[in-house]
Structures are given as structure tokens and as C-alpha cells.
Enzyme design. Structure first.
Site, PDB file in Angstrom:
ATOM      1  N   ARG A   1      98.813  45.113  51.584  1.00 39.40           N
ATOM      2  CA  ARG A   1      99.595  46.431  50.842  1.00 39.40           C
ATOM      3  C   ARG A   1      99.503  46.447  49.396  1.00 39.40           C
ATOM      4  NH1 ARG A   1     105.728  46.139  52.573  1.00 39.40           N
ATOM      5  NH2 ARG A   1     105.672  44.643  51.226  1.00 39.40           N
TER       6      ARG A   1
ATOM      7  N   GLU B   1     114.994  54.668  55.597  1.00 37.74           N
ATOM      8  CA  GLU B   1     115.288  53.282  55.792  1.00 37.74           C
ATOM      9  C   GLU B   1     116.330  52.870  55.053  1.00 37.74           C
ATOM     10  OE1 GLU B   1     111.382  51.955  53.429  1.00 37.74           O
ATOM     11  OE2 GLU B   1     111.672  53.730  52.098  1.00 37.74           O
TER      12      GLU B   1
ATOM     13  N   LEU C   1     108.440  52.870  53.005  1.00 39.03           N
ATOM     14  CA  LEU C   1     107.569  51.634  52.807  1.00 39.03           C
ATOM     15  C   LEU C   1     107.016  51.211  54.143  1.00 39.03           C
ATOM     16  CD1 LEU C   1     106.517  49.934  50.344  1.00 39.03           C
ATOM     17  CD2 LEU C   1     107.925  48.424  51.262  1.00 39.03           C
TER      18      LEU C   1
ATOM     19  N   LYS D   1     104.715  50.603  46.968  1.00 43.07           N
ATOM     20  CA  LYS D   1     105.773  49.707  46.440  1.00 43.07           C
ATOM     21  C   LYS D   1     105.842  49.332  44.768  1.00 43.07           C
ATOM     22  CE  LYS D   1     107.453  45.309  48.188  1.00 43.07           C
ATOM     23  NZ  LYS D   1     108.836  45.678  48.463  1.00 43.07           N
TER      24      LYS D   1
ATOM     25  N   ARG E   1     103.763  53.905  23.317  1.00 46.44           N
ATOM     26  CA  ARG E   1     104.599  54.760  24.314  1.00 46.44           C
ATOM     27  C   ARG E   1     103.688  56.123  24.456  1.00 46.44           C
ATOM     28  NH1 ARG E   1     108.273  58.395  25.515  1.00 46.44           N
ATOM     29  NH2 ARG E   1     109.570  58.117  27.737  1.00 46.44           N
TER      30      ARG E   1
ATOM     31  N   TYR F   1     104.735  45.965  43.244  1.00 43.21           N
ATOM     32  CA  TYR F   1     105.295  44.386  43.495  1.00 43.21           C
ATOM     33  C   TYR F   1     105.106  44.087  44.711  1.00 43.21           C
ATOM     34  CZ  TYR F   1     109.851  45.914  45.547  1.00 43.21           C
ATOM     35  OH  TYR F   1     110.892  46.355  46.075  1.00 43.21           O
TER      36      TYR F   1
END
Ligand code: PMP
Length: 284
Positions: free
Chosen positions: A50, A180, A204, A148, A99, A31
Site C-alpha cells: 500500500r 469509513e 482507504l 494514505k 515553498r 504514511y
């Protein structure tokens, strides 16, 4: 709200994704969050670079062109009347129809979802004047934090721990060093030098971090990219975080200890001003 799902613009209550979507079952997706100020997108190019890197690292195809993303972002800003706020973009590996741990065959269509969040006065957050209080907790996330992904359970747990302890956020600590924040990059300032952890798979690669370090260098501020401990942060003159939605946010207390004077400091304040001014200028 009007939201975007796989090319369609729909009222949010009519937008659906399959129960077999790998984003839902496996957190198999990535995302981006892009801020909107005065109806314009901040650092759009950086976020797309990114996004493509995250997709690449997970061997996912990029479903849209840069122009498609830009057009969709602008359409959502327009349709939802967003002046200040955020755009959330998520790309998951799609719906293989069942799945299975193995990735679905090439050609399975990724699921693309986008929506807006209206935040009037986003750039004037009162917290920027008072600063955040934070706690430290162990970093128990996986080892590829440079991607991310939508796998955000541990940061959510950390945020809940911070809330339960009456503070604004948590800084994550691994091997005695701050990695972070739950959803931001972390900095301290000592004797005028800005210190922030170097880029690696451990954190990140913040788009706001890159911009702030560039502006700091342009303003002749000293920057050291290295790790630091909580004790060093508590003994620093200032501390702050950066993220696309909080911009530059001062941190005034860490695990109950005041940082510096316990007030918002001049370096964080100046960087926030420069960041907002330059980002608004460059917004598209
Ligand atoms: N680290 C983490 C773990 C984050 O979730 C975020 C926000 N997405 C950041 C750093 C800051 O990145 P950016 O400046 O690109 O928002």
C-alpha cells in the site's frame, strides 16, 4: 525513544526535519502504521504494497527497498524494546529549499521518518469486550481517500467531535452512506452476513480489511461489499471496525441507538480472535 530520520537512528530530541519539508508545508507525504505483537511485525508485506501504491499515486519515488524498510523496522523494535505497539512510517516529498506549489525537481530526496509507539497489552484492549460507541458526521475529506496521505485534519476534527460528545469515534457519511471511520474501515452484520463498503477512491483500502475479509471467507461467513446507511447500521445485529492498531473492534452504539443487543456480538468477537491468531502466526 530512538527514531529514524533519513537513515540515521537518533534520540527523538535530536531528530529534526527542515521547515521547508513539503510534508510540513503541504501535507505532501504518505504514511503507514504497522502493529507489533510479541516483537514481530503484523502484515508487513501488505503495508509495504500500500505504501508503494500511495507513493505511486502521488508520483513520488520510493526511497528505500523492502529490505531496508524491514531492517529499519526491526532495528527500531529492538532499540526501543518494543514487545507490543506500533511502528509509524512517513515518507514526504522532502525539502526543496523553499515553498512552492509545484513539485520539486526529480532527485529531491524524500524525507523518511520512522518511530515506535509502545502499547503493552495492545491485543487485550478492554474496549474489545465492551465495544465502542460512535457518532456519525458528514465526510468532508478530499476525494482521494485511497491514498494514505498525512493530510489528517478532518479526521482529527471528527475525532474531537466524538470526544466532545463522549463517544469513541465517528463514522463519516457521504450522500447518505457510510464511507469509513476516522481511522478505520466500517462493517455491519445482519442475519449472519457481513456488509462493508466496496473499495474505491472513497475509502482507504485497509490492510486489516483485506485480511479480515479473507479470514471471513475461509470461515464460510457471507460477505457483501456494498455501502450502507446509518439507519441500516443502527438496525443491524452487530457493527464493528477494523484497523491495523485496533484490529477488529466491536461497535455497540451509533448516534445513541444500541446496535443489536447493545452488547459485543459473536461475529465481531470471532473475527477478532481469528484475526489475532492468524496475524500472530504470519507475523515476521
Ligand atoms: N480508513 C482510514 C481513513 C484509516 O486511517 C485507516 C487506518 N490507517 C483505515 C481505514 C484502516 O486501515 P488499516 O487496516 O490498513 O490500518
Amino acid at each position: 525513544r530512538t527514531v529514524y530520520v533519513n537513515g540515521d537512528y537518533l534520540p527523538e530530541d535530536q531528530a529534526t526535519v527542515s521547515v521547508f519539508d513539503r510534508g510540513f508545508l503541504m501535507a505532501d507525504g504518505v504514511y503507514e502504521v504497522v502493529s507489533v505483537l510479541d516483537g514481530k511485525l503484523l502484515d508487513f508485506d501488505g503495508h509495504l504494497v500500500r505504501l508503494k501504491r500511495s507513493l505511486d499515486e502521488l508520483s513520488m519515488d520510493n526511497p528505500l527497498s523492502d529490505d531496508d524498510y524491514l531492517a529499519a523496522f526491526r532495528a527500531l523494535v529492538e532499540r526501543n524494546g518494543i514487545t507490543d505497539g506500533m511502528i509509524y512510517l512517513q515518507v514526504t516529498r522532502g525539502n526543496p529549499g523553499d515553498r512552492d506549489f509545484a513539485y520539486p525537481p526529480a532527485g529531491t530526496r524524500p524525507t523518511v521518518v520512522m518511530f515506535t509507539q509502545s502499547k503493552p497489552g495492545l491485543a487485550d484492549a478492554p474496549a474489545a469486550k465492551t465495544g465502542w460507541k460512535i457518532i456519525s458526521i458528514p465526510d468532508q475529506r478530499w476525494a482521494r481517500r485511497d491514498i494514505k496521505t498525512v493530510q489528517l485534519l478532518y479526521p482529527s476534527m471528527a475525532k474531537m467531535e466524538a470526544k466532545a460528545r463522549g463517544v469513541d469515534d465517528a463514522w463519516l457519511v457521504e450522500d447518505g452512506l457510510v464511507t469509513e471511520g476516522t481511522s478505520n474501515n466500517t462493517y455491519i452484520v445482519k442475519n449472519g452476513t457481513i456488509v462493508t463498503r466496496a473499495l474505491s477512491n472513497d475509502i482507504l483500502h485497509g490492510i486489516t480489511r483485506a485480511a479480515v475479509l479473507r479470514f471471513a471467507a475461509e470461515a464460510q461467513m457471507q460477505v457483501e461489499e456494498r455501502s450502507f446507511t446509518i439507519a441500516e447500521a443502527q438496525a443491524a445485529d452487530e457493527a464493528f471496525i477494523t484497523s491495523a492498531s485496533a484490529f477488529v473492534m466491536p461497535v455497540v452504539e451509533i448516534d445513541g441507538a444500541a446496535v443489536g443487543t447493545g452488547q459485543v456480538g459473536p461475529v465481531a468477537t470471532r473475527l477478532r480472535e481469528i484475526y489475532l491468531e492468524e496475524s500472530r502466526k504470519a507475523a515476521i
